[in-house]
Design a protein around this motif. Sequence first.
Motif, PDB file in Angstrom:
ATOM      1  N   ASN A 214       0.834  -1.199   0.000  1.00 41.91           N
ATOM      2  CA  ASN A 214       0.000   0.000   0.000  1.00 41.91           C
ATOM      3  C   ASN A 214       0.864   1.243   0.000  1.00 41.91           C
ATOM      4  OD1 ASN A 214      -1.896  -1.977   0.373  1.00 41.91           O
ATOM      5  ND2 ASN A 214      -3.088  -0.834   1.871  1.00 41.91           N
ATOM      6  N   SER A 215       0.254   2.314  -0.535  1.00 43.90           N
ATOM      7  CA  SER A 215       0.938   3.616  -0.529  1.00 43.90           C
ATOM      8  C   SER A 215      -0.111   4.704  -0.619  1.00 43.90           C
ATOM      9  CB  SER A 215       1.927   3.711  -1.696  1.00 43.90           C
ATOM     10  OG  SER A 215       1.224   3.730  -2.928  1.00 43.90           O
ATOM     11  N   SER A 216       0.348   5.928  -0.438  1.00 40.28           N
ATOM     12  CA  SER A 216      -0.550   7.074  -0.497  1.00 40.28           C
ATOM     13  C   SER A 216      -0.614   7.600  -1.921  1.00 40.28           C
ATOM     14  CB  SER A 216      -0.059   8.160   0.447  1.00 40.28           C
ATOM     15  OG  SER A 216      -0.866   9.315   0.333  1.00 40.28           O
ATOM     16  N   ASN A 222      -4.386   5.485   1.638  1.00 40.37           N
ATOM     17  CA  ASN A 222      -3.781   4.168   1.889  1.00 40.37           C
ATOM     18  C   ASN A 222      -4.256   3.224   0.799  1.00 40.37           C
ATOM     19  OD1 ASN A 222      -2.306   2.190   3.128  1.00 40.37           O
ATOM     20  ND2 ASN A 222      -3.836   1.757   4.706  1.00 40.37           N
ATOM     21  N   ARG A 225      -1.826  -1.205  -4.032  1.00 34.72           N
ATOM     22  CA  ARG A 225      -1.165  -1.082  -5.326  1.00 34.72           C
ATOM     23  C   ARG A 225      -0.904  -2.443  -5.966  1.00 34.72           C
ATOM     24  NH1 ARG A 225      -2.291   2.857  -7.800  1.00 34.72           N
ATOM     25  NH2 ARG A 225      -4.099   2.400  -6.529  1.00 34.72           N
ATOM     26  N   ARG A 254       6.848   1.560  -8.756  1.00 38.62           N
ATOM     27  CA  ARG A 254       6.569   2.646  -7.814  1.00 38.62           C
ATOM     28  C   ARG A 254       7.725   2.839  -6.830  1.00 38.62           C
ATOM     29  NH1 ARG A 254       2.414   5.677  -5.456  1.00 38.62           N
ATOM     30  NH2 ARG A 254       1.056   5.141  -7.194  1.00 38.62           N
ATOM     31  N   ALA A 263       3.448   8.946  -2.816  1.00 40.97           N
ATOM     32  CA  ALA A 263       4.461   8.327  -1.981  1.00 40.97           C
ATOM     33  C   ALA A 263       4.795   6.934  -2.491  1.00 40.97           C
ATOM     34  CB  ALA A 263       3.972   8.247  -0.535  1.00 40.97           C
ATOM     35  N   THR A 264       5.922   6.411  -1.997  1.00 38.54           N
ATOM     36  CA  THR A 264       6.302   5.039  -2.284  1.00 38.54           C
ATOM     37  C   THR A 264       5.584   4.109  -1.299  1.00 38.54           C
ATOM     38  OG1 THR A 264       8.175   3.560  -2.592  1.00 38.54           O
ATOM     39  CG2 THR A 264       8.319   5.145  -0.787  1.00 38.54           C
ATOM     40  N   PHE A 265       5.997   2.847  -1.263  1.00 38.53           N
ATOM     41  CA  PHE A 265       5.315   1.885  -0.399  1.00 38.53           C
ATOM     42  C   PHE A 265       5.558   2.229   1.074  1.00 38.53           C
ATOM     43  CE2 PHE A 265       5.938  -0.512  -4.359  1.00 38.53           C
ATOM     44  CZ  PHE A 265       4.626  -0.886  -4.598  1.00 38.53           C
ATOM     45  N   ASN A 266       4.586   1.874   1.922  1.00 42.30           N
ATOM     46  CA  ASN A 266       4.628   2.258   3.331  1.00 42.30           C
ATOM     47  C   ASN A 266       5.832   1.686   4.066  1.00 42.30           C
ATOM     48  OD1 ASN A 266       2.207   3.513   2.842  1.00 42.30           O
ATOM     49  ND2 ASN A 266       0.964   1.809   3.596  1.00 42.30           N
TER      50      ASN A 266
END
Length: 1690
Positions: A214-216, A222, A225, A254, A263-266
Amino acid sequence: MLLAKTEEQIAAEEAWYETDKVWLVHRDGFSLGSQLRLEEGSPLPEGKVKVKLDHDGTVLEVEEDDVEKANPPSCDRAEDLASLLYLNESSVLHTLRQRYGGNLLHTYAGPTMVIINPLSSPSMYSEKVMHMFKGCRREDTSPHIYAVAQAAYRSMLMNRQDQAIVLLGASGSGKTTNCQHLVQYLATIAGSTGKVFSAEKWQALYTILEAFGNSSTGMNGNATRFSQIISLDFDQAGQVASASVQTLLLEKLRVAKRPANEATFNIFYYLLACSDSALTELHFNHLAENNVFGIAPLSKPEEKQKATQQFNKLQAAMKVMGISGDEQKAFWLILGAIYHLGAAGATKAGRKQFARHEWAQKAAYLLGCSLEELSSSIFKHQPKGTLQRSTSFRQGPDEPPLGDGPKLTALECLEGMAAGLYSELFTLLISLLNRALKSSQHSVCSVTVVDTPGAQNPELAGQSRGATFEELCHNYAQERLQLLFHQRTFARELERYKEENIELALADAEPGSSDSVAAVDQSSHQVRSLARTDEARGLLWLLEEEALQPGGNEDTLLERLFSYYGPQEGGKKGHNPLLPSDKPRHFLLGHSSGTNWVEYDATGWLNHVKHNPASQNASVLLQESQKKVISSLFAGRGGSALVLSGSVAGLEGGSQLALRRATSMRKTFTTGVAAVKKKSLCIQIKLQVDALIDSIKKSKLHFVHCFLPKAAGGGGDPRALPCRRVSGSELELPAEHCEAGLMQLDVPLLRAQLRGSRLLDALRMYRQGYPDHMVFAEFRRRFDVLAPHLTKKHGRNYIVVDEKRAVEELLESLDLEKSSYHMGLSRVFFRAGSLARLEEQRDAQTSRNITLFQAACRGFLARQQFKKRKIQDLAIRCVQKNIKKNKGVKGWPWWKLFTTVRPLIEVQLTEDQIRGKDEEIQQLKSKLEKVEKERNELRLNSDRLESRITELTSELTDERNTGESASQLLDAETAERLRAEKEMKDLQAKYDALKKQMESMEMEVMEARLIRAAELNGELDDDDSGGEWRLKYERAVREIDFTKKRLQQELEDKLEVEQQGKRQLERRLTDLQADSEESQRALQQLKKKCQRLAAELQDTKLHLEGQQGRNHDLEKKQRRFDSELSQAHEEAQRERLQREKLSREKDVLVAEVFGLKQLLEDKDLDIAGLTQKAEALEAELQDLSSQESKDEASLAKMKKQLRDLEAKVKDQEEELDEQAGTIQMLEQAKLRLEMEMERLRQTHAKEVESRDEEVEEIRQSCQKKLKQMEVQLEEEYEDKQKVLREKRELESKLSAVSEQANQRDFETEKRLRRDLKRTKALLADAQIMLDHLKNNAPSKREITQLKNQLEESEFTCAAAVKARKSMEVEIEDLHLQIDDLAKAKAALEEQLSRLQREKNEVQSRLEEDQEDMNELMKKHKAAVAQASRDLAQMNDLQAQLEDVNKEKQELQEKLQGLQSQLEFLEQSMVDKSLVSRQEAKIRELETRLEFERTQVKRLESLATRLKENMEKLTEERDQRAAAENREKEQNKRLQRQLRDVKEEMGELAKKEAEASRKKHELEMDLESLEAANQSLQSDLKLAFKRIGDLQAAIEDEMESDSNEDLINSDGDSDVDSELEERVDGVKSWLSKNKGSSKALSDDGSLKSSRWVQGRLAEDGVGCARGCLRCGEGTHGMWHWGCLCVWPGKG
């Protein structure tokens, strides 16, 4: 269950329907209003209506298409959208908005579920709520996401079929959250064997996937992806046996490259915020200032703290999922290496290398390799020559090898390495998660939950950028799933209906989103061709071609794409899936059926699809890492990624279902086109979505539509901590006018989502079609329990020959509404809800059967227990007997010796037996161990062989699929080769022809050169001849130039004309296109209107069917109520008989009590008499004792007297006994008479009451009849007045007609009378003239002529008079006929009015009867309630009666005791005071008994009266029903009579027309007679002119007086007698020869009497007889040949 509506609800609905409420659709949403009815004087234009808005009263004139029907307020918060009365967009949106405002987020939409994402996390997802849905059917639950999971779970358990739940919707609509709730519900409710899968594990799994996947984004804080398929495998008991997770379409790029402000991944933010020790190990103690991947730590302290908490939570979750510390360390090392690669960067120009080598050194250290190996893997693409292992043998000859790909920049190579590392890391993560979830337990079915990233549109997030290639992939996946929803819920149902010959009046919906899908993935038939052809292909195929073609770029890509799918000229969004954009390299693609147009930026898309060797080298780099924690994890993963090229992760599974799913996905990647194109990165997108669709297509699908309430307002800071899925700011909609307190919605956005989901089409199909269906045999086997009589009729094991006929018989016995089901060819179809009602009935019947079965089982067990207790009792008795015997022989010496010696004898035998048994046990243990060892070995061998068989099967399937694809490709190549050979032959033929042509031209050129050389030689030889040739040549050149100019001018003129024609044709084509567009718009409007009207008609039909179904249910309830009522009447009848029997028994007992009382009184009297006698005897004894001193003589005398007295006493006692018996008999007779009188009195009272009630009923009925008679008399009086008015009108019309006829007759008579007077005056003048001429003595001949002329005149006058009389007679006959017709017509009209009046009376009676029936039903219900209360009272009375009977028995017992005491007193002669006390008690008890008896009688009379009232109401209801039937029959009879009267009226009308025709003919005859009369009058005038000539003849005739008198007398008598005969003759002549009369009238005048005689003789005019004198003449002809004097004397 049908709920009765209150009067307020009914009134509100009626008011709603009367106002005709509608929704006015506008740009901001919709508004409630009322459609105004058109007035007569103010018409509206076509297609326009007037609407009055409710919120401000504004009256608007709007388009008809902008108005939609509104539902009643009761549907505002309907749980199922399919239950709406009117199904349209505005009504659906209004219902969703109302429910959302009431915090009701979930709504049923037929078989699917609609969920609107809340603004905050509601508290409706708890374990307590989960258990509320456990075990429930879908029909019994409210809309909830748990209801979907429960429905899928229940369907899987019942049908043993795989289930799949698919979540659809835009990004940020809550799909992943709902997926979490679904899986958590299944894990909690179903449980798992051995804790393979639990809610805790699922929460940990969700936490890990959320961190790594997940990412923003701009639309969601949230966002997921990647696409995930979560499968839960269940065992036979319905518990989770194993689970697995598959992931697709991961946005691996990403990590290195993504849109701005995202943003990239959490996981990177979590990792950068971890503890200092971890930072030191990963070299995070000094972070780079610049990172080409855009990975930067969080800046705010609170965000860092939250990220640290999330990282700790992630570590705990990984520990729960069985990921060890070393494995976690490998993850952190790879993630740290990715970060350091971003910090190292790459050079932009020159030699490909790292920009900052120190950061690259850190990355190489973390990956466990040297800097040179890392640099070579990224930039040189050849790490130790090991890349050749990844080359597949299926790679085609036309595909370039991996090492010789297109040139890439250093930054692209670095991005490819980072993406490859993260992809391998994510694949490893999914593998480890599946390792923790897999199990070797046997599984039966599975439930799959599909969650994909939602539809992406940067415009909704307020971003001005174009969508990326990854967002196109996610939108494409959503389109495919949406297309699957449309096919399953609409297209497939239509196909099934066609196959089953079921006609469904449903307008064909618009085609689905297949155009936009085709624009992305439409494949080419020439799969191995890389040449650019004219065949239409999708975007993915064009990307691959352009990437491999030299000089390919995005501009040529878009040009080719628009040539296939773009608008040709002036295209619009409704016609083409693709539209151009104003920005360069941008295009618009219409998703969701053209409701969501997304602008894509194609810049750099070719780099996405190019083979990046660095990305593929990542796996090799990880496998050969020097760090054991990394290489051990990736060592065995080289071969598994070859088949799917790393596209799909999570294909490792331990259960059979997981292996089957993996095989299905592998088949998708190895069949047909996939076998060739699986290396293509573009085609992998399509293959992954195909694998996703194929994995769920065989399951039963459950769809959940997630909607966004509002558009997002932007993603904010890309480094911000991911938050919960919430929407943006609220958008106020002033035009909506929501209720107070409701949460606001973006209605246009919600409308677009609703249209794009095609939900209304599915709802219409669900409402109008038959969504539930079952095969005949399955339906019969499942529901034959509802028809036990059929089972008893045929038997349990009977063989069904015709399943369809058996199902029809079963449905008839179930008494279902005809419109609720439909019989197909192979299965029976049901309307929505019908099968659920049958399931409820089946469950109820099954529960009853199970209850009876349990009762039988319990009875059987109780009987068995009783038998066991009897046996135990017998055994106890036997033991007791043996114990007693043992006690008897216990002291016997021989018994003691026997008990001492016997155990010693058996000891040896027992030891031998024990040793033998021990040996046998040892042998059996050894055998058991051996068998167990062999069984374990066999089990291991079996498992190994099964796994080997599975592997071989998969390999065989792959090889078979490869062979099939190779054969397909071989066939295609063969066809291509044949086509190429054919083209080669054609080209060879053309080449040969051109070669021949070239040779001939070369020969001509050679000849021309020779001629030219000869000419030049000739010029040198002869200059004179050369000058001549030169002149010819110059002239020829000038001619050629002139011809060229002329031809060029003609060509230009012709070209100008063609261009003008072309411009005209273009203008005409433009006009035609405009007309066509206008007609298309009109057609579209008409189609929309037709669809809207058809939808409203279908809604009305469905509403009517629903009302019919409700009426059918009410009729069933009425029949059931009638049967229950009849049973209650029967029970009441039996109760009344029992009460009568009890009353008779009570009368008998009362008689017995009365007799006992009489006996008691008699005994009391006897006791009193005996007491008196005893006192007398005592007195005498005292007297005798006092006289003891007397002598013996007196003593003997006294003794003698005493004996005499005793004898007398005995005689008196006997007489008294006889009299007492007689008195007792008389008293008993009196008692019987009194009881009979009482019974007669009660009977008479009952009869009087019944008579009074009957009289009251008769009086009421008479009053009703009197009122009805008064109403009838009033109606008859009104009808009579109406008939009298009509009669007077007809009489006036008839009198007018008769006056007209009489007036015409009177005028004719008056004219005739006037002529007669004139004739008489002329005759008088003639007589005077005769008298005057008598003196002159004319000749006889003249007198005779004059007489003849006079007689002719008189005859003509008499004929006219007789004709007038006959005409009067005929006119009178006509008047009589007209009167008869008028009377008949009046009678028929009266009968018709009477019948109409009777029909109205019957209708009014029917209405009154209906009202009475309704009142009677109310009374009946009240009576039933009263009867139930009366039954309760009767039960109470019965209990009281039993108490009275008990008291009566107690009184009888007391009475017997008193009698015994009385007898004892009689014997013992006790004191009278005790007897009196007992008598007082007896009287008190008798009074109490009498009071109880009266109470019982009163209650019995009350119960009897209530029963009679209930019977009376029942009889009245039956009478009403019979009267209603009679009224219906009378109505039918009156209708038949009315038809007969109408037929008679028709016949009379025909007769009247015939009479009028006859009257017209008679009038014509009358006119002809009048014309004849006029001609006769003119003849008479001419005759009078000749009178003067007859004077001489009259004088001669007057010579003799006697002759003159005779002539005068005869003339006077004959004129009156023969006048009528002459008139009849004229009439007959007129009827036979009208032409002669006309000729006679047209003649005008007669020249002389001889001419008249000749004319009449020629015409054959005669009288009724011959000549009066001689009788000659035929047929009454006038005989003029006779010389006698006519009429009668010569």
